[in-house]
Design an enzyme around this catalytic site. Structure first.
Site, PDB file in Angstrom:
ATOM      1  CB  SER A 143      -0.556  -0.309   1.255  1.00 55.89           C
ATOM      2  OG  SER A 143      -1.649   1.367   1.478  1.00 55.89           O
ATOM      3  CE1 TYR A 156      -4.220  -2.048   5.196  1.00 54.65           C
ATOM      4  CE2 TYR A 156      -3.681   0.175   4.161  1.00 54.65           C
ATOM      5  CZ  TYR A 156      -3.846  -0.870   4.429  1.00 54.65           C
ATOM      6  OH  TYR A 156      -4.027  -0.732   3.005  1.00 54.65           O
TER       7      TYR A 156
HETATM    8  P1  NDP Z   1     -11.423  -5.819  -0.317  1.00 48.09           P
HETATM    9  O1  NDP Z   1     -11.728  -5.497   1.488  1.00 48.09           O
HETATM   10  O2  NDP Z   1     -12.505  -5.482  -1.158  1.00 48.09           O
HETATM   11  O3  NDP Z   1     -11.443  -7.466  -0.045  1.00 48.09           O
HETATM   12  C1  NDP Z   1     -10.243  -7.916   0.733  1.00 48.09           C
HETATM   13  C2  NDP Z   1     -10.127  -9.099   0.835  1.00 48.09           C
HETATM   14  O4  NDP Z   1      -9.885  -9.868   1.760  1.00 48.09           O
HETATM   15  C3  NDP Z   1     -11.867  -9.914   0.782  1.00 48.09           C
HETATM   16  O5  NDP Z   1     -11.849 -10.674  -0.067  1.00 48.09           O
HETATM   17  C4  NDP Z   1     -11.467 -10.582   2.468  1.00 48.09           C
HETATM   18  O6  NDP Z   1     -12.411 -12.016   1.918  1.00 48.09           O
HETATM   19  C5  NDP Z   1      -9.788 -10.504   2.207  1.00 48.09           C
HETATM   20  N1  NDP Z   1      -9.975 -11.202   3.606  1.00 48.09           N
HETATM   21  C6  NDP Z   1      -9.800 -10.551   4.328  1.00 48.09           C
HETATM   22  N2  NDP Z   1      -9.386 -10.870   5.980  1.00 48.09           N
HETATM   23  C7  NDP Z   1      -9.170 -12.054   5.340  1.00 48.09           C
HETATM   24  C8  NDP Z   1      -8.050 -13.323   6.081  1.00 48.09           C
HETATM   25  N3  NDP Z   1      -8.986 -13.596   7.301  1.00 48.09           N
HETATM   26  N4  NDP Z   1      -8.878 -14.306   5.238  1.00 48.09           N
HETATM   27  C9  NDP Z   1      -8.686 -15.090   3.880  1.00 48.09           C
HETATM   28  N5  NDP Z   1      -8.857 -13.766   3.303  1.00 48.09           N
HETATM   29  C10 NDP Z   1      -9.352 -12.701   4.202  1.00 48.09           C
HETATM   30  O7  NDP Z   1     -10.515  -5.156  -0.109  1.00 48.09           O
HETATM   31  P2  NDP Z   1      -9.277  -4.605  -1.208  1.00 48.09           P
HETATM   32  O8  NDP Z   1      -9.582  -5.742  -2.424  1.00 48.09           O
HETATM   33  O9  NDP Z   1      -9.083  -3.221  -1.347  1.00 48.09           O
HETATM   34  O10 NDP Z   1      -8.140  -5.530  -0.134  1.00 48.09           O
HETATM   35  C11 NDP Z   1      -7.116  -6.615  -1.154  1.00 48.09           C
HETATM   36  C12 NDP Z   1      -5.771  -6.060   0.018  1.00 48.09           C
HETATM   37  O11 NDP Z   1      -5.653  -4.589  -1.028  1.00 48.09           O
HETATM   38  C13 NDP Z   1      -5.770  -5.930   1.124  1.00 48.09           C
HETATM   39  O12 NDP Z   1      -4.360  -5.758   1.994  1.00 48.09           O
HETATM   40  C14 NDP Z   1      -5.502  -4.670   1.761  1.00 48.09           C
HETATM   41  O13 NDP Z   1      -5.103  -3.849   2.442  1.00 48.09           O
HETATM   42  C15 NDP Z   1      -4.468  -3.164   0.313  1.00 48.09           C
HETATM   43  N6  NDP Z   1      -4.951  -2.715  -0.459  1.00 48.09           N
HETATM   44  C16 NDP Z   1      -6.277  -1.570  -0.462  1.00 48.09           C
HETATM   45  C17 NDP Z   1      -6.399  -0.321  -0.678  1.00 48.09           C
HETATM   46  C18 NDP Z   1      -7.342   0.213  -1.089  1.00 48.09           C
HETATM   47  O14 NDP Z   1      -7.558   1.232  -1.180  1.00 48.09           O
HETATM   48  N7  NDP Z   1      -8.956  -0.074  -1.010  1.00 48.09           N
HETATM   49  C19 NDP Z   1      -5.396   0.212  -1.987  1.00 48.09           C
HETATM   50  C20 NDP Z   1      -4.161  -0.692  -1.016  1.00 48.09           C
HETATM   51  C21 NDP Z   1      -3.970  -1.231  -0.449  1.00 48.09           C
HETATM   52  P3  NDP Z   1     -13.575 -12.473   3.243  1.00 48.09           P
HETATM   53  O15 NDP Z   1     -13.722 -12.109   3.762  1.00 48.09           O
HETATM   54  O16 NDP Z   1     -14.373 -13.084   2.207  1.00 48.09           O
HETATM   55  O17 NDP Z   1     -12.216 -13.462   4.272  1.00 48.09           O
HETATM   56  C1  8X3 Z   2      -5.280   1.444   1.585  1.00 48.14           C
HETATM   57  C2  8X3 Z   2      -4.662   3.084   1.289  1.00 48.14           C
HETATM   58  O1  8X3 Z   2      -4.823   5.219   2.239  1.00 48.14           O
HETATM   59  O2  8X3 Z   2      -6.544   3.794   3.091  1.00 48.14           O
HETATM   60  O3  8X3 Z   2      -3.737   0.465   1.829  1.00 48.14           O
HETATM   61  O4  8X3 Z   2      -4.138   3.321   3.460  1.00 48.14           O
HETATM   62  S1  8X3 Z   2      -4.933   4.186   2.793  1.00 48.14           S
END
Ligand code: NDP
Ligand code: 8X3
Length: 257
Positions: A143, A156
């Site tokens: 991130s 985070y």
């Molecule tokens: P979503 O919430 O849409 O997706 C997150 C996914 O992670 C879901 O499929 C969820 O599935 C899964 N998940 C969460 N906890 C667990 C667990 N304990 N075991 C297995 N699966 C898990 O968010 P994003 O797609 O945005 O996030 C994906 C990644 O990207 C994360 O690591 C996030 O930190 C990172 N990220 C996101 C950003 C954003 O702005 N959206 C920016 C930068 C990084 P389920 O709940 O079904 O288990």
């Molecule tokens: C997600 C981006 O700005 O919410 O990783 O931390 S921020």
């Protein structure tokens, strides 16, 4: 040697980047292993992608906070698909936006257990299979919060700085082997992320108010590009932000009035 149909394991495939990456890579002929806690979602996605693209898709419940579940998921995936080439260690989340003196223990535990320990577990379970297959690629999802901190994002950011440290370490440890390592480090992407963070639909929508965020599909495209580059090219780290976001944090975001 690069397989014609790489076998790709994705954690967190029930929504957001994980789901979008599954959709894009299935359309490129990859076989898939999809895991998340919401097993109904990954099973439905698997069925849809098998029908649409004629690829093999294994789907199962996995909670990356649990070692036995991760090991079981990876073992069953390798048995079902006959090997493993690519891992997308994507499962992760943020909880709350509380300053360090008030952050709830259950929130920082959820973030550290999933974003850090979950990634380590996923790596440990999958790496031997990548090595055995003779051609591999590990994708971390970091991130911008792994590059710069912001108030309320301490736990985070700590988890995403850790992901960066793990990715850089693995890159060193695998140098000389046919396994590439890439960290994709996005800024603001509209997925279920903000809803999971705030547990409040209006607050989640407000995060992206007046600006154009990235989509899960944009991140999937970054993964596809890095994966399909020639074998001698390793994209170590890719910082991807919306055009409207100039800073690593929300400090400089252009929003329409
Ligand atoms: P979503 O919430 O849409 O997706 C997150 C996914 O992670 C879901 O499929 C969820 O599935 C899964 N998940 C969460 N906890 C667990 C667990 N304990 N075991 C297995 N699966 C898990 O968010 P994003 O797609 O945005 O996030 C994906 C990644 O990207 C994360 O690591 C996030 O930190 C990172 N990220 C996101 C950003 C954003 O702005 N959206 C920016 C930068 C990084 P389920 O709940 O079904 O288990
Ligand atoms: C997600 C981006 O700005 O919410 O990783 O931390 S921020």
């Amino acid at each position: 040697m690069r397989p014609e149909h790489p076998i790709v394991l994705i954690t967190g495939a029930s929504s957001g980047f994980g789901e979008a990456t599954a959709r894009l890579l299935a359309s490129r002929g990859c076989h898939l292993a999809l895991g998340a806690r919401r097993v109904d979602k990954v099973k439905a996605l698997a069925e849809e992608l098998e029908k649409a693209h004629g690829v093999r898709v294994f789907a199962s419940m996995v909670d990356t906070r649990n070692t036995e579940l991760v090991n079981g998921f990876v073992h069953a995936a390798v048995e079902a698909l006959g090997g493993l080439h690519v891992v997308v260690a994507n499962a992760g989340l943020a909880r709350g936006l509380d300053k360090l003196e008030s952050v709830l223990e259950e929130d920082w535990q959820a973030m550290l257990h999933t974003n850090v320990e979950g990634v380590l577990r996923t790596l440990k379970a999958t790496l031997p299979h990548l090595r055995k297959s003779g051609w591999g690629h590990v994708f971390f999802i970091g991130s911008t919060a792994g590059h710069q901190v912001y108030e309320g994002g301490g736990a985070y950011a700590a988890s995403k700085f850790a992901v960066r440290a793990i990715a850089q370490t693995l890159r060193l440890e695998l140098c000389g082997e046919p396994i590439r390592v890439t960290s994709i480090d996005p800024g603001m992407v509209e997925t279920e992320f903000a809803l999971v963070r705030f547990q409040d639909e209006d607050r989640a929508k407000n995060v992206y108010k007046g600006m154009t965020p990235l989509t899960g599909g944009d991140i999937a495209e970054c993964i596809r590009w890095a994966l399909e580059l020639p074998d001698h090219v390793d994209i170590d780290e890719m910082i991807v932000k919306p055009r409207d976001q100039a800073s690593y944090t929300g400090a400089k975001v252009h929003r329409q009035a």
